[in-house]
Motif scaffolding. Structure first.
Motif, PDB file in Angstrom:
ATOM      1  N   LYS A  42       0.823  -1.208   0.000  1.00 61.10           N
ATOM      2  CA  LYS A  42       0.000   0.000   0.000  1.00 61.10           C
ATOM      3  C   LYS A  42       0.860   1.263   0.000  1.00 61.10           C
ATOM      4  O   LYS A  42       0.516   2.260  -0.654  1.00 61.10           O
ATOM      5  CB  LYS A  42      -0.959  -0.022   1.193  1.00 61.10           C
ATOM      6  CG  LYS A  42      -2.103  -1.005   1.023  1.00 61.10           C
ATOM      7  CD  LYS A  42      -3.152  -0.843   2.099  1.00 61.10           C
ATOM      8  CE  LYS A  42      -4.455  -1.526   1.710  1.00 61.10           C
ATOM      9  NZ  LYS A  42      -5.514  -1.320   2.719  1.00 61.10           N
ATOM     10  N   PRO A  87      -2.123   5.011   2.427  1.00 64.86           N
ATOM     11  CA  PRO A  87      -1.583   3.665   2.618  1.00 64.86           C
ATOM     12  C   PRO A  87      -2.167   2.946   3.828  1.00 64.86           C
ATOM     13  O   PRO A  87      -1.599   1.962   4.307  1.00 64.86           O
ATOM     14  CB  PRO A  87      -0.091   3.934   2.813  1.00 64.86           C
ATOM     15  CG  PRO A  87      -0.045   5.250   3.516  1.00 64.86           C
ATOM     16  CD  PRO A  87      -1.203   6.051   2.946  1.00 64.86           C
ATOM     17  N   HIS A 131       0.735   4.103  -2.839  1.00 61.83           N
ATOM     18  CA  HIS A 131       0.574   5.510  -2.453  1.00 61.83           C
ATOM     19  C   HIS A 131       1.705   6.355  -3.050  1.00 61.83           C
ATOM     20  O   HIS A 131       1.465   7.431  -3.630  1.00 61.83           O
ATOM     21  CB  HIS A 131       0.565   5.613  -0.933  1.00 61.83           C
ATOM     22  CG  HIS A 131       0.464   7.012  -0.408  1.00 61.83           C
ATOM     23  ND1 HIS A 131      -0.599   7.840  -0.691  1.00 61.83           N
ATOM     24  CD2 HIS A 131       1.298   7.731   0.372  1.00 61.83           C
ATOM     25  CE1 HIS A 131      -0.421   9.015  -0.094  1.00 61.83           C
ATOM     26  NE2 HIS A 131       0.735   8.976   0.543  1.00 61.83           N
ATOM     27  N   THR A 166       8.608   3.510   5.208  1.00 58.49           N
ATOM     28  CA  THR A 166       8.014   3.931   3.941  1.00 58.49           C
ATOM     29  C   THR A 166       9.091   4.449   2.997  1.00 58.49           C
ATOM     30  O   THR A 166       9.048   4.206   1.778  1.00 58.49           O
ATOM     31  CB  THR A 166       6.946   5.003   4.187  1.00 58.49           C
ATOM     32  OG1 THR A 166       5.908   4.452   5.010  1.00 58.49           O
ATOM     33  CG2 THR A 166       6.337   5.494   2.883  1.00 58.49           C
TER      34      THR A 166
END
Length: 316
Positions: free
Chosen positions: A277, A289, A281, A303
């Motif tokens: 996710k 996300p 994103h 991330t």
């Protein structure tokens, strides 16, 4: 591809991504993001869509949200390609309720695991699939995922059910390549199961599975890089095994993103779904996300690591 008859052969093949379910920060289905993701997959040339599987976080969705996902996706693709929907729950009566709901919402086939929670005998697993197939108006595909349901579907049982017309296919996420080969080999000799589809759920051995004779793949990473998996499938079908190996190795490197989450504070599932996710994103495909509770979200540094994997793969 078509699904010509209830409980008949699906003929499903190729790349069938298990579609992520984008969520709002409040935990509701983010429909605009879901439809953008579907467009991203369709435009890449995938051959089908699988909603309400593990990568879809189906276990975390309410019954209302499950129906919503199927209705939105089937309505959006409008028959361009088949939509398989998970009908996954602990017992046969609960699975039958899901089968009725997702088929009413437009699913072209249902994907069903063995029962879980209680330990189940192989004879009971067989009865489960037979009862589901008897009630389903669309083909039934078995989902072999022992890490989630604590039962491995024996190859002999799968082939018996295929021969009897109970199962139209298998999605194998067991990690047992030897057992997978046994099903692929056995499916060639079926007299009553012509068209029985055997699909791998692995991201990292798709080239090997296709070389064994598999019909296709259902890789979660195909949400992030559907073009790569479609390219891999085409290379394999063209017999360009050197090219396929190179593409598979690129995808294996990209799949490393599933390990960015700190195991001291989250499970492997949270890390993997969170990475997919986060990647979607970062690529501008979904708005948030967010993963479903109680999964732990990725931290900003984690991330950032996902972004590095994307950049290394030429996706960012």
């Amino acid at each position: 591809m078509t699904f010509p008859a209830p409980n008949g052969p699906t003929g499903v093949s190729g790349v069938v991504p298990p579609v992520c379910t984008p969520l709002t920060p409040q935990g509701e289905v983010d429909v605009p993001s879901l439809l953008r993701l579907v467009d991203h997959l369709v435009e890449a040339g995938v051959h089908g869509l699988f909603v309400l599987g593990s990568t879809s976080e189906a276990a975390y969705l309410t019954d209302r949200q499950r129906r919503q996902v199927v209705q939105e996706v089937t309505g959006h693709v409008a028959g361009q390609l088949p939509v398989l929907a998970g009908a996954i729950d602990m017992t046969t009566p609960r699975v039958l309720d899901h089968v009725a709901a997702v088929t009413a919402a437009g699913a072209d086939a249902v994907v069903v695991t063995a029962p879980f929670y209680a330990r189940t005998h192989p004879a009971e697993i067989a009865r489960h699939f037979r009862l589901v197939a008897r009630r389903s108006t669309v083909p039934v595909i078995a989902y072999d995922i022992p890490v989630a349901v604590h039962s491995k579907l024996p190859a002999g049982l799968v082939l018996e059910l295929a021969r009897d017309g109970v199962l139209a296919g298998l999605k194998d996420s067991s990690g047992d390549l030897g057992g997978f080969r046994e099903v692929v080999t056995g499916a060639r000799g079926l007299t009553g199961g012509a068209g029985f589809s055997v699909l791998t759920g692995s991201e990292v051995v798709v080239d090997a599975a296709l070389a064994l004779g598999a019909d296709g793949a259902v890789p979660g990473l195909a949400n992030v890089d559907p073009h790569g998996y479609v390219r891999l499938y085409r290379l394999c079908r063209a017999g360009d095994w050197a090219g396929a190996r190179a593409e598979q190795e690129r995808l294996c490197a990209l799949f490393g993103m599933v390990g960015v989450g700190d195991p001291a504070r989250m499970g492997g599932g949270s890390s993997a779904i969170g990475a997919f996710k986060a990647a979607l994103h970062l690529r501008g495909i979904i708005t948030s996300p967010t993963t479903a509770a109680p999964q732990t979200p990725l931290s900003p540094p984690e991330t950032e690591q996902v972004g590095k994997y994307l950049a290394a793969a030429g996706l960012l």
